[in-house]
Design an enzyme around this catalytic site. Structure first.
Site, short mmCIF file in Angstrom:
data_model
loop_
_atom_site.label_atom_id
_atom_site.label_comp_id
_atom_site.label_asym_id
_atom_site.label_seq_id
_atom_site.Cartn_x
_atom_site.Cartn_y
_atom_site.Cartn_z
N CYS A 141 33.45 -11.95 14.93
CA CYS A 141 33.86 -10.58 14.62
C CYS A 141 33.81 -9.71 15.87
O CYS A 141 32.75 -9.23 16.27
CB CYS A 141 32.95 -10.01 13.52
N CYS A 144 32.73 -6.11 15.33
CA CYS A 144 31.28 -5.99 15.11
C CYS A 144 30.50 -6.16 16.41
O CYS A 144 29.57 -5.41 16.69
CB CYS A 144 30.80 -7.06 14.14
N ASP A 145 30.87 -7.14 17.20
CA ASP A 145 30.00 -7.55 18.30
C ASP A 145 30.57 -7.30 19.69
O ASP A 145 29.86 -7.48 20.69
CB ASP A 145 29.67 -9.05 18.16
#
Ligand SMILES: Cc1cc2nc3c(=O)[nH]c(=O)nc-3n(C[C@H](O)[C@H](O)[C@H](O)COP(=O)(O)OP(=O)(O)OC[C@H]3O[C@@H](n4cnc5c(N)ncnc54)[C@H](O)[C@@H]3O)c2cc1C
Length: 321
Positions: A141, A144-145
């Site tokens: 992701c 997300c990261d």
């Protein structure tokens, strides 16, 4: 099969952010929800170390702790959380009908409403070094990261729209993005390809596959192989993103609920209603667009409100004019 039958008002399948948020709202509306966690209690966030973008945690929080807190919040209002997996369903077609859900092939739950929050599973390449370094620089992701690799060199694998979108996202934050595409063309739309090609810090490599993710505790590099020439090359990177697709966990709903061509449940318009009355869907299982904890939680709230309103309609005798 020895069957134990139990009747409930609201049954929630799945214990990710969508399921727990649905549980909080359903329990507070006195729907006495029963939740079955599935094989991954806490959902996808239990596979990540740091969640930095869920509102309300100014210092960030690790995924497993956040999910324990969501469980505690749901239980505080009376949700009964049980370990178990839905293995078969028989949903009613009637408004006010009873839905049957089999748990672990042994218990049958008869539910007035069902909230499906069974999520989606990110696909990985499944090479040992990639699996070993999940959470240590390997992620599925980018949104997300990606932030954790600000200003650094990263790589992404995949050739579809999601990969192209995530590569562009990473290019905005990272120093350099090496994008690996297995074939000699990209599946992504022309517009997305144009976007990737226009970003000077994306190094697009066709006919390229991952041979090994390098590093002991954290990602330090990638050994890539050209599948036409067999030539191998090592590139130094700190983050490796896998963007080769997701699989919605909807196998058991086939033939019962409407799905799109990739298996995501269809919830038309601004609601969580599925194609059967009294069956609602929330989170990644019905959202291939945003796939974030906060959006999953948002639709979990919607599903509980939709279930509560549905029950109110069937429990209130209709006026005859
Ligand atoms: C590595 C990684 C890092 C991420 N980091 C972030 C982040 O930092 N911020 C962010 O917002 N998002 C992040 N995400 C995305 C986020 O995890 C998802 O969007 C979110 O978890 C989706 O929630 P969900 O409740 O829909 O489903 P999931 O979290 O996928 O949970 C699904 C649940 O359903 C259960 N289940 C499945 N099948 C059955 C069945 N048959 N019966 C009963 N239960 C079943 C599973 O056991 C699980 O509990 C990350 C994802 C990954 C993979």
């Amino acid at each position: 099969m020895s069957e134990k039958i139990e009747r409930v008002k609201t049954l929630i399948l799945g214990s990710g952010p969508a399921g727990y948020t649905a549980a909080i709202y359903a329990a507070r509306a006195d729907l006495k929800p029963i939740m079955y966690t599935g094989m991954e209690p806490g959902g996808q966030l239990t596979t990540t170390t740091e969640v930095d973008n869920f509102p309300g945690y100014p210092e960030g929080i690790d995924g497993p702790t956040m999910m324990v807190q969501l469980q505690q919040q749901a239980e505080r209002f009376g949700t009964e959380v049980r370990i178990g997996m839905a293995t078969a369903v028989d949903f009613s077609n009637e408004v006010g009908g009873i839905h049957k859900v089999t748990i672990d092939d042994s218990i049958v739950i008869e539910a007035e409403t069902v909230i499906i929050s069974t999520g989606a599973t990110a696909k990985y390449l499944n090479i040992p070094s990639e699996q070993r370094l999940r959470g240590g620089g390997v992620s599925a992701c980018a949104v997300c990261d990606g932030f954790f690799y600000k200003g650094q060199d990263v790589a992404i694998v995949g050739g579809g729209d999601t990969a192209a979108e995530e590569a562009s996202y990473l290019a905005n934050i990272c120093n350099k993005v090496t994008m690996l595409v297995r074939k000699d063309f990209m599946r992504a739309s022309k517009a997305m390809q144009h976007r990737v090609n226009s970003l000077p810090n994306i190094d697009l490599r066709y006919n390229s596959e991952v041979d090994e993710v390098l590093g002991e505790q954290v990602v330090e590099g990638l050994r890539i192989v050209n599948n036409k020439t067999g030539e191998k090359e090592e590139i130094p990177i700190t983050g490796f993103f896998v963007a080769i697709g997701h699989k919605p966990n909807t196998e058991i709903f086939k033939g019962q609920l409407e799905m799109d061509e990739t298996g995501y449940l269809i919830t038309p318009g601004k609601s969580t209603k599925t194609s059967r009355p009294g069956v609602f869907a929330s989170g990644d299982v019905q959202d291939k667009e945003y796939r974030q904890a906060v959006t999953a939680a948002g639709t979990g709230c919607m599903a509980a409100l939709d279930a509560e309103r549905y029950l109110a309609t069937i429990e209130t005798p209709q006026e005859v004019s």
